[in-house]
Write a protein that holds these residues in place. Sequence first.
Motif, short mmCIF file in Angstrom:
data_model
loop_
_atom_site.label_atom_id
_atom_site.label_comp_id
_atom_site.label_asym_id
_atom_site.label_seq_id
_atom_site.Cartn_x
_atom_site.Cartn_y
_atom_site.Cartn_z
N TYR A 1 56.84 24.20 73.23
CA TYR A 1 56.22 23.33 74.23
C TYR A 1 55.29 22.29 73.60
CZ TYR A 1 57.95 27.30 76.81
OH TYR A 1 58.75 28.30 77.30
N ILE A 2 55.32 22.21 72.27
CA ILE A 2 54.52 21.23 71.55
C ILE A 2 55.42 20.08 71.12
CG2 ILE A 2 53.08 20.79 69.53
CD1 ILE A 2 52.20 23.70 69.65
N PRO A 3 55.11 18.84 71.47
CA PRO A 3 55.99 17.71 71.15
C PRO A 3 56.15 17.50 69.65
CG PRO A 3 54.34 17.09 72.78
CD PRO A 3 53.92 18.42 72.24
N ASP A 4 57.33 17.01 69.27
CA ASP A 4 57.56 16.59 67.89
C ASP A 4 58.63 15.50 67.89
OD1 ASP A 4 60.31 17.79 67.27
OD2 ASP A 4 59.21 19.58 67.89
N ARG A 5 58.67 14.71 66.83
CA ARG A 5 59.54 13.54 66.77
C ARG A 5 61.03 13.93 66.73
NH1 ARG A 5 61.19 12.77 61.54
NH2 ARG A 5 60.05 13.92 59.92
N LYS A 6 61.34 15.07 66.10
CA LYS A 6 62.74 15.49 66.04
C LYS A 6 63.28 15.82 67.42
CE LYS A 6 62.72 17.28 61.31
NZ LYS A 6 62.96 18.48 60.46
N SER A 7 62.47 16.46 68.23
CA SER A 7 62.90 16.79 69.59
C SER A 7 63.07 15.54 70.44
CB SER A 7 61.89 17.73 70.25
OG SER A 7 61.84 18.96 69.56
N LEU A 8 62.19 14.56 70.24
CA LEU A 8 62.32 13.30 70.96
C LEU A 8 63.62 12.59 70.59
CD1 LEU A 8 60.95 11.36 72.96
CD2 LEU A 8 59.87 10.24 71.00
N ALA A 9 63.97 12.63 69.30
CA ALA A 9 65.22 12.03 68.85
C ALA A 9 66.43 12.74 69.46
CB ALA A 9 65.31 12.07 67.33
N LYS A 10 66.35 14.06 69.59
CA LYS A 10 67.44 14.82 70.21
C LYS A 10 67.56 14.49 71.70
CE LYS A 10 67.15 18.74 67.02
NZ LYS A 10 66.85 20.20 66.89
N THR A 11 66.43 14.31 72.35
CA THR A 11 66.44 13.93 73.76
C THR A 11 67.12 12.57 73.94
OG1 THR A 11 64.44 15.19 74.26
CG2 THR A 11 64.98 13.41 75.76
N TYR A 12 66.86 11.66 73.01
CA TYR A 12 67.52 10.34 73.06
C TYR A 12 69.03 10.49 72.98
CZ TYR A 12 69.60 6.12 71.17
OH TYR A 12 70.44 5.07 70.94
N VAL A 13 69.51 11.32 72.05
CA VAL A 13 70.96 11.54 71.93
C VAL A 13 71.53 12.08 73.23
CG1 VAL A 13 72.74 12.88 70.75
CG2 VAL A 13 70.86 11.89 69.43
N ALA A 14 70.82 13.04 73.83
CA ALA A 14 71.29 13.62 75.10
C ALA A 14 71.34 12.57 76.19
CB ALA A 14 70.38 14.77 75.50
N PHE A 15 70.28 11.77 76.34
CA PHE A 15 70.26 10.72 77.36
C PHE A 15 71.40 9.72 77.13
CE2 PHE A 15 65.55 10.79 78.90
CZ PHE A 15 65.77 12.05 79.43
N TYR A 16 71.62 9.36 75.88
CA TYR A 16 72.68 8.40 75.54
C TYR A 16 74.04 8.94 75.96
CZ TYR A 16 75.57 5.29 72.67
OH TYR A 16 76.51 4.39 72.25
N GLU A 17 74.29 10.21 75.68
CA GLU A 17 75.58 10.80 76.03
C GLU A 17 75.74 10.97 77.54
OE1 GLU A 17 78.23 11.22 74.25
OE2 GLU A 17 77.19 10.46 72.47
N TYR A 18 74.68 11.34 78.23
CA TYR A 18 74.77 11.47 79.68
C TYR A 18 75.02 10.11 80.33
CZ TYR A 18 73.29 16.36 79.57
OH TYR A 18 73.23 17.71 79.35
N ALA A 19 74.40 9.06 79.79
CA ALA A 19 74.66 7.71 80.30
C ALA A 19 76.13 7.34 80.06
CB ALA A 19 73.74 6.70 79.62
N GLY A 20 76.65 7.72 78.89
CA GLY A 20 78.06 7.47 78.59
C GLY A 20 78.99 8.22 79.52
N LEU A 21 78.64 9.46 79.84
CA LEU A 21 79.46 10.25 80.76
C LEU A 21 79.48 9.64 82.16
CD1 LEU A 21 78.44 13.84 79.62
CD2 LEU A 21 80.74 12.85 79.46
N LEU A 22 78.33 9.11 82.59
CA LEU A 22 78.28 8.44 83.89
C LEU A 22 79.15 7.18 83.89
CD1 LEU A 22 74.48 8.74 84.82
CD2 LEU A 22 76.42 9.81 85.99
N SER A 23 79.06 6.41 82.82
CA SER A 23 79.88 5.21 82.70
C SER A 23 81.36 5.58 82.70
CB SER A 23 79.52 4.45 81.43
OG SER A 23 80.38 3.37 81.21
#
Length: 260
Positions: A232-254
């Motif tokens: 539950y403590i933020p870190d840059r690697k997790s933020l980068a992984k969240t970006y990948v997930a958001f990118y793929e979900y946006a692609g799935l919607l498209s």
Amino acid sequence: MDIFFFLKKVVARFCDPLTGIMFFGLLIFLLLSIKPGWAEHRTTVCAIFFATLWVLSTPVVSHLLLVPLERHDVFAAYDHEKDSADVIVVLGCGHTETESLPLSSRYQSCSMRRVVHALMLKEETGLPVAFSGGVMPDKRVSEGEYNMKLALALGVAPDALSTCADGSVDTASEAKLLSDEMKGKKLVLVTSAAHMRRSYDYFQKEGLTIFASPTDHLLHFEALNYWNVNLYIPDRKSLAKTYVAFYEYAGLLSQRFFGE
């Protein structure tokens, strides 16, 4: 470059949680400052955006977002002892053409992992490898050619390598081109694990027979210990992984609403 491709790239930029929160947070903060009587809400808005960034940067959230993408039960995984295939197809993932850099530094990590994974599969199966991908807007050499260049540098015989889908600019166009170039062949598809679900759907839609062989996994364990405070403590690697997930979900919607 068509307008839809351009719009997809703009949306992709805002899939980065840090970019989206900074941009929209600043925009709303300025609007609240201008509107009479609304300035008192600025602190609340800042707190909401800060809390959102905190949550999206935590390991537990990035993990939960990626699990549905990297699950193996949504596609037919390749087993070289059971499945009969004709060629290994490697999707491109980006490179730079800065000549002053050593070759190993010109590839994104996802490209390196895909190439290495495909070459290891080649050693196991004896199958030829085809590197897919066209010339991106800011490049001179296609993704396929550049990835094949790395394979050649690693000592693979050129007669076992080729390029394909040279006119493609994204996964949707790769699948369309390969439906003609690889017609009648059984493909072992190599791409990043988080990208496999969307890629698999594109290739199936085009009538291709494919087996999935994902690599570049972002999740390295299946279960979480939810009592671990570090989740539950933020870190840059997790933020980068969240970006990948958001990118793929946006692609799935498209993919679902526009077909690409």
